[in-house]
Scaffold this motif. Structure first.
Motif, PDB file in Angstrom:
ATOM      1  N   THR A  34       0.832  -1.201   0.000  1.00 13.19           N
ATOM      2  CA  THR A  34       0.000   0.000   0.000  1.00 13.19           C
ATOM      3  C   THR A  34       0.871   1.256   0.000  1.00 13.19           C
ATOM      4  OG1 THR A  34      -0.149   0.034   2.423  1.00 13.19           O
ATOM      5  CG2 THR A  34      -1.859  -1.186   1.233  1.00 13.19           C
ATOM      6  N   ASP A  35       0.338   2.327  -0.535  1.00 15.47           N
ATOM      7  CA  ASP A  35       1.102   3.573  -0.649  1.00 15.47           C
ATOM      8  C   ASP A  35       1.602   4.073   0.700  1.00 15.47           C
ATOM      9  OD1 ASP A  35       0.779   3.585  -3.379  1.00 15.47           O
ATOM     10  OD2 ASP A  35      -0.954   4.927  -3.352  1.00 15.47           O
ATOM     11  N   ASN A  36       0.806   3.869   1.748  1.00 17.49           N
ATOM     12  CA  ASN A  36       1.220   4.345   3.069  1.00 17.49           C
ATOM     13  C   ASN A  36       2.079   3.328   3.820  1.00 17.49           C
ATOM     14  OD1 ASN A  36      -0.613   2.388   3.773  1.00 17.49           O
ATOM     15  ND2 ASN A  36      -2.056   3.763   4.819  1.00 17.49           N
ATOM     16  N   GLY A  37       2.384   2.192   3.164  1.00 20.31           N
ATOM     17  CA  GLY A  37       3.247   1.187   3.775  1.00 20.31           C
ATOM     18  C   GLY A  37       2.581   0.348   4.842  1.00 20.31           C
ATOM     19  N   TYR A  38       1.260   0.467   5.005  1.00 22.58           N
ATOM     20  CA  TYR A  38       0.564  -0.253   6.071  1.00 22.58           C
ATOM     21  C   TYR A  38       0.454  -1.742   5.779  1.00 22.58           C
ATOM     22  CZ  TYR A  38      -3.325  -2.116   8.814  1.00 22.58           C
ATOM     23  OH  TYR A  38      -4.114  -2.905   9.615  1.00 22.58           O
ATOM     24  N   GLY A  39       0.144  -2.082   4.527  1.00 21.38           N
ATOM     25  CA  GLY A  39      -0.140  -3.476   4.214  1.00 21.38           C
ATOM     26  C   GLY A  39       0.540  -3.944   2.948  1.00 21.38           C
ATOM     27  N   ALA A  40       0.616  -5.253   2.789  1.00 20.58           N
ATOM     28  CA  ALA A  40       1.240  -5.849   1.614  1.00 20.58           C
ATOM     29  C   ALA A  40       0.493  -7.119   1.243  1.00 20.58           C
ATOM     30  CB  ALA A  40       2.711  -6.173   1.884  1.00 20.58           C
ATOM     31  N   VAL A  41       0.612  -7.495  -0.033  1.00 21.71           N
ATOM     32  CA  VAL A  41      -0.041  -8.698  -0.526  1.00 21.71           C
ATOM     33  C   VAL A  41       0.778  -9.286  -1.665  1.00 21.71           C
ATOM     34  CG1 VAL A  41      -1.496  -7.334  -2.098  1.00 21.71           C
ATOM     35  CG2 VAL A  41      -2.177  -9.676  -1.508  1.00 21.71           C
ATOM     36  N   ALA A  42       0.756 -10.605  -1.775  1.00 23.92           N
ATOM     37  CA  ALA A  42       1.321 -11.306  -2.932  1.00 23.92           C
ATOM     38  C   ALA A  42       0.402 -12.480  -3.258  1.00 23.92           C
ATOM     39  CB  ALA A  42       2.731 -11.810  -2.636  1.00 23.92           C
ATOM     40  N   THR A  43      -0.052 -12.541  -4.512  1.00 20.97           N
ATOM     41  CA  THR A  43      -0.894 -13.648  -4.960  1.00 20.97           C
ATOM     42  C   THR A  43      -0.427 -14.086  -6.346  1.00 20.97           C
ATOM     43  OG1 THR A  43      -2.652 -12.563  -6.271  1.00 20.97           O
ATOM     44  CG2 THR A  43      -2.831 -12.416  -3.865  1.00 20.97           C
ATOM     45  N   HIS A 378      -5.259 -27.917  -7.725  1.00 22.94           N
ATOM     46  CA  HIS A 378      -3.962 -27.278  -7.923  1.00 22.94           C
ATOM     47  C   HIS A 378      -4.011 -26.062  -7.070  1.00 22.94           C
ATOM     48  CE1 HIS A 378      -1.278 -29.680  -9.714  1.00 22.94           C
ATOM     49  NE2 HIS A 378      -1.653 -29.438 -10.974  1.00 22.94           N
ATOM     50  N   THR A 379      -3.635 -25.819  -6.463  1.00 27.12           N
ATOM     51  CA  THR A 379      -3.280 -25.088  -5.274  1.00 27.12           C
ATOM     52  C   THR A 379      -2.835 -23.664  -5.595  1.00 27.12           C
ATOM     53  OG1 THR A 379      -2.515 -27.209  -4.443  1.00 27.12           O
ATOM     54  CG2 THR A 379      -1.817 -25.278  -3.250  1.00 27.12           C
ATOM     55  N   THR A 380      -3.090 -22.773  -4.659  1.00 30.14           N
ATOM     56  CA  THR A 380      -2.607 -21.405  -4.807  1.00 30.14           C
ATOM     57  C   THR A 380      -2.263 -20.867  -3.425  1.00 30.14           C
ATOM     58  OG1 THR A 380      -3.101 -19.244  -5.812  1.00 30.14           O
ATOM     59  CG2 THR A 380      -4.884 -20.325  -4.619  1.00 30.14           C
ATOM     60  N   HIS A 381      -1.323 -19.920  -3.378  1.00 30.41           N
ATOM     61  CA  HIS A 381      -0.919 -19.367  -2.088  1.00 30.41           C
ATOM     62  C   HIS A 381      -1.113 -17.854  -2.063  1.00 30.41           C
ATOM     63  CE1 HIS A 381       0.986 -19.371   1.822  1.00 30.41           C
ATOM     64  NE2 HIS A 381       1.590 -18.250   1.449  1.00 30.41           N
ATOM     65  N   ILE A 382      -1.530 -17.377  -0.893  1.00 28.61           N
ATOM     66  CA  ILE A 382      -1.754 -15.950  -0.648  1.00 28.61           C
ATOM     67  C   ILE A 382      -0.926 -15.535   0.558  1.00 28.61           C
ATOM     68  CG2 ILE A 382      -3.471 -14.197  -0.033  1.00 28.61           C
ATOM     69  CD1 ILE A 382      -5.598 -16.261  -1.120  1.00 28.61           C
ATOM     70  N   ALA A 383      -0.202 -14.447   0.425  1.00 33.83           N
ATOM     71  CA  ALA A 383       0.542 -13.875   1.553  1.00 33.83           C
ATOM     72  C   ALA A 383       0.077 -12.441   1.758  1.00 33.83           C
ATOM     73  CB  ALA A 383       2.042 -13.905   1.280  1.00 33.83           C
ATOM     74  N   THR A 384      -0.247 -12.086   2.997  1.00 34.44           N
ATOM     75  CA  THR A 384      -0.581 -10.697   3.337  1.00 34.44           C
ATOM     76  C   THR A 384       0.048 -10.353   4.683  1.00 34.44           C
ATOM     77  OG1 THR A 384      -2.669 -11.283   4.461  1.00 34.44           O
ATOM     78  CG2 THR A 384      -2.801 -10.752   2.109  1.00 34.44           C
ATOM     79  N   ALA A 385       0.236  -9.072   4.918  1.00 34.27           N
ATOM     80  CA  ALA A 385       0.792  -8.611   6.190  1.00 34.27           C
ATOM     81  C   ALA A 385       0.415  -7.161   6.397  1.00 34.27           C
ATOM     82  CB  ALA A 385       2.320  -8.765   6.203  1.00 34.27           C
ATOM     83  N   ASP A 386       0.316  -6.747   7.670  1.00 30.02           N
ATOM     84  CA  ASP A 386       0.061  -5.332   7.957  1.00 30.02           C
ATOM     85  C   ASP A 386       0.907  -4.873   9.142  1.00 30.02           C
ATOM     86  OD1 ASP A 386      -1.352  -5.776  10.478  1.00 30.02           O
ATOM     87  OD2 ASP A 386      -3.144  -6.276   9.340  1.00 30.02           O
ATOM     88  N   LYS A 387       0.965  -3.581   9.330  1.00 27.89           N
ATOM     89  CA  LYS A 387       1.803  -2.997  10.371  1.00 27.89           C
ATOM     90  C   LYS A 387       1.248  -3.211  11.779  1.00 27.89           C
ATOM     91  CE  LYS A 387       5.227  -1.218   8.008  1.00 27.89           C
ATOM     92  NZ  LYS A 387       6.607  -1.711   8.206  1.00 27.89           N
ATOM     93  N   ASP A 388       0.015  -3.702  11.884  1.00 28.02           N
ATOM     94  CA  ASP A 388      -0.541  -4.022  13.188  1.00 28.02           C
ATOM     95  C   ASP A 388      -0.032  -5.356  13.715  1.00 28.02           C
ATOM     96  OD1 ASP A 388      -2.037  -1.683  13.203  1.00 28.02           O
ATOM     97  OD2 ASP A 388      -3.796  -2.643  12.312  1.00 28.02           O
ATOM     98  N   GLY A 389       0.665  -6.114  12.857  1.00 26.34           N
ATOM     99  CA  GLY A 389       1.206  -7.395  13.276  1.00 26.34           C
ATOM    100  C   GLY A 389       0.436  -8.599  12.797  1.00 26.34           C
ATOM    101  N   ASN A 390      -0.567  -8.377  11.937  1.00 27.88           N
ATOM    102  CA  ASN A 390      -1.252  -9.501  11.316  1.00 27.88           C
ATOM    103  C   ASN A 390      -0.453  -9.953  10.092  1.00 27.88           C
ATOM    104  OD1 ASN A 390      -3.871  -9.480  12.878  1.00 27.88           O
ATOM    105  ND2 ASN A 390      -3.932  -7.397  12.033  1.00 27.88           N
ATOM    106  N   TRP A 391       0.040 -11.180  10.127  1.00 28.56           N
ATOM    107  CA  TRP A 391       0.755 -11.765   8.999  1.00 28.56           C
ATOM    108  C   TRP A 391       0.050 -13.069   8.644  1.00 28.56           C
ATOM    109  CZ3 TRP A 391       6.090 -10.539   7.215  1.00 28.56           C
ATOM    110  CH2 TRP A 391       6.532  -9.299   7.682  1.00 28.56           C
ATOM    111  N   ILE A 544       6.215 -12.400   1.675  1.00 31.77           N
ATOM    112  CA  ILE A 544       6.343 -11.012   2.135  1.00 31.77           C
ATOM    113  C   ILE A 544       7.372 -11.001   3.257  1.00 31.77           C
ATOM    114  CG2 ILE A 544       5.205  -9.045   3.255  1.00 31.77           C
ATOM    115  CD1 ILE A 544       2.573 -10.031   1.999  1.00 31.77           C
ATOM    116  N   GLY A 545       8.329 -10.083   3.162  1.00 30.63           N
ATOM    117  CA  GLY A 545       9.333  -9.916   4.210  1.00 30.63           C
ATOM    118  C   GLY A 545       9.510  -8.443   4.531  1.00 30.63           C
ATOM    119  N   LEU A 546      10.615  -8.136   5.168  1.00 28.15           N
ATOM    120  CA  LEU A 546      10.939  -6.760   5.544  1.00 28.15           C
ATOM    121  C   LEU A 546      12.318  -6.399   5.014  1.00 28.15           C
ATOM    122  CD1 LEU A 546       9.848  -6.865   9.308  1.00 28.15           C
ATOM    123  CD2 LEU A 546       8.553  -5.851   7.412  1.00 28.15           C
ATOM    124  N   ASP A 547      12.493  -5.144   4.606  1.00 29.27           N
ATOM    125  CA  ASP A 547      13.828  -4.694   4.229  1.00 29.27           C
ATOM    126  C   ASP A 547      14.564  -4.190   5.470  1.00 29.27           C
ATOM    127  OD1 ASP A 547      12.903  -2.117   4.785  1.00 29.27           O
ATOM    128  OD2 ASP A 547      12.715  -1.550   2.667  1.00 29.27           O
TER     129      ASP A 547
END
Length: 567
Positions: A34-43, A378-391, A544-547
Motif C-alpha cells: 500500500t502507498d502508506n506502507g501499512y499493508g502488503a499482498v502477494a498472490t 492445484h493449489t494457490t498461495h496468498i501472503a498478506t501482512a500489515d503494520k498491526d502485526g497480522n501476517w 512477504i518480508g521486511l527490508d
C-alpha cells in the motif's frame, strides 16, 4: 510397484507443467504494498491482488486482504482454488499469537478404504474425477472464522465484492483458455460444469471471452446473506446432497452439517535464530520443512559449493519424503510422531549423509518415541501482512485442475477432488506420484494428507516473513529452498525465489531439476549418483518480508512474468 510409481510420476510431470502455469493473467500486479506502507499482498493473480488492495483501501487489515483475495481467486482462478475446496492458514495475529487454521476437506461419513475398488480391481480414476472424488469443502468455514476473529469488515462484504466480479465477468487469458481446452472432454461429462466453461457446441471458451458466472455469484450472495449455515447444511448442502444421491456420490447434506473447522497449534522449530511456524498434520509441509531445516542446520551451507549444496538438499528431501510416505496422516486417525522434528532425530539422519555420493534410502526411518509423543488430533498461495502485526499465509486448493470436474447445476462451484490425496490404496501412487501408507488411508470424517506449507517466521518475537507455494509435493521443497537461499545465502526474497530449484520425493529415485540449472552442476550431481529429470521451470511461491528499514517487501513468483511473456 516400481512400474506403476514411475508411470504415475511421468503423468505427474505433465500435470505439474499444466497446473503450475494455470493461474496467470495479463496486466496488473501480482505483489503490491500500500502507498502508506501499512499493508502488503502477494498472490498468483492480479485481480486477487487488486481485491486485497481494495480491502486495504476500505480500511481493512491483512486478514481482510487475504480473505478478499481468496474469494476472488474462486472466481478468476477457479481451476485451482475456491469455496468448493479447502485451505490451510497460518496466521500471526496482531496480539502476537500464532494459529494454524485447518479448513481441509473431510471424507464423507459413507467413505471407506475400498470405495475405489470395482470387481477386485483398484480404479484410480474414481478418486480423480466425478462424485466419488469430492471431499467436504472447508474453505468457507476457515474464511468465516478468520474474519470473525481478526477482520475489520465482514465476510459478507468480501463475498459480495467477489460476486460482483463473477456476475460481470472477466476476460479469459491464454492460460485459462488452454486449461479449458485440455480438459474439455472431462468438463463436458458434467452438465453443470459444461454450462459454465464450454459454449453451446461443447467447445471451450477462447482467449478474450468474457466469462460470467451468475450461479457462483448467487451462491456467494446467499452465503453473504444467510451466513455459513447456508453452505453447511442449508440450501447449498441440500442441492449438492441431492445431486450426489442421483449421481452415485456418497456426500449428504448431513456431511456438510457435520463439517468441523479445527484450530491447531503450529509446528514450531528454530533455525539460525528464527522461529519457524508451519502447519501441523494433516499437512506434511510444516513437519518436513522443520525436519529438513533441522538436518541442514548442521552444515555451513554458504561455504559449500553450489553442486554440493544442491546434492545435500536432494539427499535431505529424499529422507523427509520417505518418512512422509509412512508416518504422515490425519492425527485424529494416525500416530504421527513429534520426534520427526527433534534435533536428536536430525542428528541421526545427518549422520547417514555424504557430500560425495548419494545415499540409498530403502525405507522410512523411526524417530525417537515414535509411539509415545504424537501430534494432536492445484493449489494457490496468498501472503498478506500489515503494520498491526497480522501476517497471513493461506494455501488453498481444489487439488488438480478443476478438481473433480464437477459443478453441481445451479451452484457455480467447482468441487474438489481431494479424496485422491488419501492413499486410496496404500502403496499405490496418487496423481502426483506420491506413495502413502495406512496412516493416510481412507476413513469416514478423516482429512487427507497434504503438502501445503503455509509458513510464518518470527525473529525475537516479531514477524519478519510469511510465505508458501503451489505445486503439489514441490510445495514443501519450494518453501525449503526459498528459506535456505534467503537466510543462509543472504539473498533478497526475489533472488531467493528465482534460483534454480530441485525436487526429490523419494519415489521414484529421481531428482527433478529446472531447465535453468546449469550443465556443470548437473554433471556434478550425476557424478554423485543422482538420476536427473528436467521439469522446465516449476513452482509458484509467494512471500512477504521486511527490508533493512523495516518496510514491507512483497514478492510473487518471479517465474510468473516470464511464463506470461512466453504466452
Amino acid at each position: 510397484m516400481v512400474t506403476s510409481t514411475r508411470a504415475a510420476f511421468l503423468s505427474f510431470t505433465a500435470l505439474m507443467v499444466l497446473c503450475l502455469t494455470a493461474t496467470l493473467a495479463r496486466g496488473g500486479e501480482y505483489a503490491e504494498v500500500t502507498d502508506n506502507g501499512y499493508g502488503a499482498v502477494a498472490t498468483v493473480q492480479p485481480r486477487a491482488t487488486e481485491a486485497a488492495m481494495n480491502a486495504y483501501a476500505a480500511g481493512g487489515n491483512a486478514v481482510d486482504a487475504a480473505v478478499a483475495a481468496a474469494l476472488t481467486l474462486g472466481v478468476v482462478d477457479g481451476h485451482n482454488s475456491g469455496i468448493g475446496g479447502g485451505l490451510f492458514a497460518v496466521v500471526h495475529w496482531s496480539d502476537g499469537r500464532v494459529e494454524a487454521i485447518d479448513g481441509r476437506e473431510m471424507a464423507p461419513a459413507a467413505a471407506h478404504r475400498d470405495m475405489y475398488v470395482r470387481e477386485g480391481e483398484y480404479r484410480p480414476e474414481l478418486s480423480k474425477r466425478g462424485p466419488l472424488a469430492v471431499g467436504i469443502p472447508g474453505s468457507v468455514a476457515a474464511l468465516d472464522y478468520m474474519m470473525e476473529k481478526g477482520g475489520k469488515a465482514s465476510l459478507a462484504r468480501h463475498l459480495n465484492a467477489a460476486a460482483d466480479l463473477a456476475e460481470n465477468g472477466f476476460a479469459i487469458d491464454g492460460i485459462f483458455a488452454r486449461r479449458l481446452k485440455r480438459h474439455t472432454e472431462d468438463l463436458s461429462a458434467y452438465p453443470g460444469t459444461a454450462a459454465i466453461f464450454l459454449d453451446a457446441q461443447g467447445q471451450p471458451w477462447p482467449v478474450g471471452h468474457r466469462l460470467k458466472q451468475p450461479d457462483l455469484a448467487k451462491t456467494y450472495r446467499a452465503i453473504a446473506e444467510k451466513g455459513g449455515s447456508y453452505f453447511y447444511g442449508g440450501g447449498f448442502a441440500q442441492t449438492v446432497g441431492q445431486w450426489m444421491e442421483h449421481n452415485g456420490g456418497l456426500i449428504t447434506r448431513e456431511d456438510f452439517a457435520d463439517y468441523e473447522l479445527i484450530r491447531r497449534r503450529p509446528v514450531v522449530s528454530e533455525y539460525r535464530g528464527y522461529s519457524v511456524y508451519g502447519f501441523p498434520p494433516p499437512s506434511s509441509g510444516g513437519v518436513h520443512v522443520a525436519q529438513m531445516l533441522n538436518i541442514l542446520e548442521g552444515y555451513d551451507l554458504s561455504a559449500l559449493s553450489e553442486a554440493n549444496r544442491y546434492h545435500l538438499l536432494a539427499e535431505v528431501m529424499k529422507l523427509a519424503f520417505a518418512d512422509r510416505a509412512y508416518w504422515l496422516g490425519d492425527p485424529a486417525f494416525a500416530k504421527v510422531p513429534k520426534g520427526l522434528i527433534s534435533e536428536a532425530y536430525a542428528q541421526t539422519l545427518r549422520a547417514r549423509l555424504s557430500l560425495e555420493k548419494t545415499t540409498t534410502v530403502p525405507d522410512y526411518s523411526t524417530p525417537p518415541k515414535a509411539q509415545e509423543e504424537l501430534f494432536g488430533k492445484h493449489t494457490t498461495h496468498i501472503a498478506t501482512a500489515d503494520k498491526d502485526g497480522n501476517w497471513v499465509a493461506i494455501t488453498s486448493t481444489v487439488n488438480t485442475n478443476f478438481g473433480s470436474k464437477v459443478v453441481v447445476p445451479g451452484t457455480g462451484v467447482v468441487l474438489n477432488n481431494q479424496m485422491d490425496d488419501f492413499s486410496a490404496q496404500p502403496g499405490e501412487p496418487n496423481a502426483y506420484g506420491l506413495i502413502g501408507a495406512e496412516a493416510n488411508s481412507i476413513a469416514p470424517g478423516k482429512r487427507p494428507l497434504s503438502s501445503m506449507s503455509p509458513t510464518v517466521l518470527t525473529r525475537e518475537g516479531k514477524p519478519v516473513l510469511t510465505l508458501g507455494a503451489a505445486g503439489g509435493p514441490t510445495i514443501i521443497t519450494q518453501v525449503l529452498q526459498t528459506l535456505i537461499n534467503h537466510i543462509d545465502l543472504g539473498m533478497g526474497l526475489e533472488d531467493a525465489m528465482r534460483m534454480a530449484r530441485v525436487h526429490h520425493q523419494w519415489r521414484p529415485n529421481e531428482l527433478f531439476v529446472e531447465k535453468t540449472l546449469v550443465d556443470p552442476i548437473r554433471e556434478a550431481l550425476k557424478e554423485k549418483g543422482h538420476s536427473l529429470r528436467q521439469l522446465g521451470d516449476y513452482g509458484s511461491t509467494q512471500a512477504i518480508g521486511l527490508d533493512e528499514q523495516g518496510h514491507f517487501v512483497s514478492v510473487a513468483e518471479p517465474r510468473l512474468e516470464e511464463r506470461n511473456r512466453v504466452e
